[in-house]
Design a protein around this motif. Structure first.
Motif, PDB file in Angstrom:
ATOM      1  N   ASP A   6      32.552  47.438  38.430  1.00  0.00           N
ATOM      2  CA  ASP A   6      33.865  46.873  38.663  1.00  0.00           C
ATOM      3  C   ASP A   6      33.850  46.253  37.436  1.00  0.00           C
ATOM      4  O   ASP A   6      34.629  46.237  36.174  1.00  0.00           O
ATOM      5  CB  ASP A   6      34.219  47.639  38.941  1.00  0.00           C
ATOM      6  N   PHE A   7      33.509  45.116  37.921  1.00  0.00           N
ATOM      7  CA  PHE A   7      33.267  43.817  37.156  1.00  0.00           C
ATOM      8  C   PHE A   7      32.436  43.235  35.733  1.00  0.00           C
ATOM      9  O   PHE A   7      33.546  42.954  35.108  1.00  0.00           O
ATOM     10  CB  PHE A   7      32.885  42.906  38.093  1.00  0.00           C
ATOM     11  N   ARG A  10      35.158  45.296  33.530  1.00  0.00           N
ATOM     12  CA  ARG A  10      35.965  45.034  32.614  1.00  0.00           C
ATOM     13  C   ARG A  10      35.834  43.554  31.817  1.00  0.00           C
ATOM     14  O   ARG A  10      36.410  43.097  31.459  1.00  0.00           O
ATOM     15  CB  ARG A  10      36.717  43.918  34.572  1.00  0.00           C
ATOM     16  N   ASN A  14      36.587  42.839  28.931  1.00  0.00           N
ATOM     17  CA  ASN A  14      37.278  42.037  27.911  1.00  0.00           C
ATOM     18  C   ASN A  14      37.156  41.340  26.636  1.00  0.00           C
ATOM     19  O   ASN A  14      37.749  40.741  25.845  1.00  0.00           O
ATOM     20  CB  ASN A  14      37.181  40.966  29.004  1.00  0.00           C
ATOM     21  N   THR A 157      39.422  36.876  32.143  1.00  0.00           N
ATOM     22  CA  THR A 157      38.416  37.057  33.532  1.00  0.00           C
ATOM     23  C   THR A 157      38.982  35.632  34.813  1.00  0.00           C
ATOM     24  O   THR A 157      38.814  36.998  35.514  1.00  0.00           O
ATOM     25  CB  THR A 157      37.108  36.215  32.933  1.00  0.00           C
ATOM     26  N   ARG A 159      41.855  36.563  35.804  1.00  0.00           N
ATOM     27  CA  ARG A 159      41.884  37.849  36.004  1.00  0.00           C
ATOM     28  C   ARG A 159      40.983  39.256  37.409  1.00  0.00           C
ATOM     29  O   ARG A 159      41.416  39.434  37.846  1.00  0.00           O
ATOM     30  CB  ARG A 159      43.118  39.148  35.703  1.00  0.00           C
ATOM     31  N   SER A 160      39.625  39.105  36.477  1.00  0.00           N
ATOM     32  CA  SER A 160      38.705  39.672  37.037  1.00  0.00           C
ATOM     33  C   SER A 160      38.156  39.548  37.673  1.00  0.00           C
ATOM     34  O   SER A 160      37.941  40.647  38.855  1.00  0.00           O
ATOM     35  CB  SER A 160      37.834  40.264  35.468  1.00  0.00           C
TER      36      SER A 160
END
Length: 509
Positions: A6-7, A10, A14, A157, A159-160
């Motif tokens: 998931d990261f 994201r 981004n 990033t 926030r991620s």
């Protein structure tokens, strides 16, 4: 691996957002709306940008794989050293900075170096009719756009990594280490983030506009002032949009942890005392640490209060046992039977605990009955029995005077109404059916069974089978049929289990 996947998704999203805004948004506006180009020149520059983007992506991919390796290792490998765990968590904390390094490093150079080389080749061969010094201006624009891209991706990033750090915290616990024990020690202050982003947000529009104006004026040779203002309006709109996006991302980086903390404080107010994973590397890290200390202190205080309450109930029950030795242990047994019924009925753990407390105190009102009545060895007269029948009211009044906290007030109906009958002929309020509080209906079954099977000064306790038969016959009249049936089922099951245990123990080896 799902949190890691998931990261990465994201991070890809981004990157696409940042690239679209910076390279294909501001960059394309800067080139194609500032320069006056022929069709063949525009085609060549599109080729230059496309080729340069491919080089940039390959360069960034190599560096990204190096950066992400310690984090991937945390999720893929079963056994890790303390150094490897710390490196993985530290890398996650530093990922926003690493993202900036990738953008002002391989991103900028991977794009600018081949682009400027191919542009020089195009100018030299006459494929594009631009002065050579435009290459220097293009480098200035590329640096500005790269820094803007880096700022956008830094906050995206930032926030991620929050959910990623929470997963890494859980992973490190699985490996036997808490984040507090590891003491990663990474800190990036909000003040520094605010200072850098504020300065760039203030300076970037001015520099970009000056740079674009320089090229535009050179292209127009001082003519076409009306065209200049329409072009300038477009540039201003782009600059305002980028400034707004940067400001929004900066605000969100501060707002998100504040909202998380507010939500956790609301949970504490509702009685849920859960600590937070400390996934921050700025001033919010100190706030989370303070919050966790606060929650730990509240939980410790609540545990002490719970122990005091347990002592309170135990002392009251023991006081009654000391007053009336013939019924010693009665309250504990009624509490145990009540819990059996409640668990069979599917009561929640909190409801079972309140019921047990209510059952322990159900006869506390007998403290207010005179000794010559309570301890009388012969059968009671009607007048004396009327005095005994007041003990539920006395018990409820005693507990009201104690001023129980709100969460313990549900114990009161069980104390007052455990002698009500389902047909309405009980005491003290002559309630019937479902009008009798549920604790009262349930405890009435447990209390009657123990009263029938316990010895009294004036009679011997009856056999268990006979008591169960009486309860079965009285279901729907004296007792709630639902709770009576549950109790009968529980007692039958326990008899079967005891019998099976005895048969097993006497079987020869």
């Amino acid at each position: 691996m799902k949190p890691f996947q998931d990261f990465q998704k994201r991070m890809l999203l981004n990157y696409i957002i940042g690239s679209m805004l910076a390279v294909f948004g501001v960059g394309s506006v800067f080139i194609f709306h500032t320069l006056t180009l022929e069709m063949n020149e525009a085609v060549y520059l599109i080729f230059v940008m496309s080729f340069s983007v491919v080089v940039m992506l390959l360069s960034e991919l190599v560096v990204y794989r190096s950066h992400i390796k310690p984090i991937r290792k945390m999720f893929q490998e079963e056994s890790l050293s303390v150094h490897e765990i710390k490196k993985g968590i530290l890398t996650a904390h530093r990922f926003p900075i690493l993202t900036v390094q990738r953008i002002v490093g391989p991103h900028l150079l991977g794009l600018a170096v081949p682009a400027s080389g191919l542009s020089l080749l195009g100018i030299y061969n006459g494929w594009i009719g631009l002065p050579y010094y435009y290459i220097a201006l293009a480098w200035s624009g590329a640096i500005l756009i790269a820094v803007m891209h880096a700022l956008v991706e830094f906050f995206l990033t930032f926030r991620s990594i929050t959910p990623l750090l929470a997963s890494l915290s859980q992973r490190s616990k699985q490996l036997g280490y808490s984040v507090e024990q590891l003491d990663v020690g990474y800190y990036l202050s909000i003040r520094r983030k605010l200072m850098v982003s504020s300065i760039f947000t203030a300076v970037f529009p001015v520099l970009l506009f000056i740079l674009a104006s320089q090229i535009r004026l050179a292209e127009s040779n001082g003519n076409g002032i009306e065209g200049y203002w329409s072009w300038a309006s477009l540039i201003v709109v782009v600059i305002l949009a980028m400034g707004s996006i940067s400001s929004m991302l900066l605000y969100k980086s501060i707002e998100d942890p504040m909202l998380t903390l507010r939500e956790r404080f609301d949970q504490v107010r509702r009685g849920r005392f859960e600590t937070m994973d400390n996934v921050y590397s700025d001033e919010f890290s100190n706030l989370v640490t303070g919050f966790n200390h606060m929650v730990g202190g509240i939980k410790k205080r609540d545990e002490e209060n719970e122990r005091l309450l347990e002592s309170f109930f135990t002392v009251f029950a023991a006081t009654l046992d000391a007053r009336d030795p013939y019924t010693a242990g009665h309250s504990e047994r009624v509490a145990e039977y009540s819990v059996w019924i409640a668990e069979r009925a599917g009561f929640s753990a909190a409801e079972v605990d309140l019921l047990r407390k209510s059952a322990l105190l159900h006869d506390i009102g007998k403290i207010g009955v005179r000794d010559h009545v309570l301890l009388k060895a012969d059968r009671l007269t009607d007048e004396e029995f009327d005095q005994i029948k007041q003990h539920p009211v006395i018990g409820a009044d005693i507990l009201k005077q104690v001023q129980l906290p709100e969460q313990l007030k549900p114990v009161l109906p069980g104390v007052r109404n455990h002698h009500e009958r389902f047909d309405g002929r009980g005491y003290p309020d002559q309630l019937s059916g479902d009008d009798i509080p549920v604790f009262g209906r349930l405890m009435a079954v447990a209390d009657a069974y123990d009263a029938m099977t316990s010895n009294r000064p004036y009679r011997k306790g009856m056999a268990k089978e006979k008591a169960l038969k009486i309860i079965e016959e009285g279901r729907g009249t004296q007792w709630d049929p639902y709770f009576a049936d549950l109790f009968l089922d529980v007692m039958k099951e326990r008899d079967v289990n005891v019998l099976e245990k005895v048969v097993y123990e006497v079987q020869p080896n």
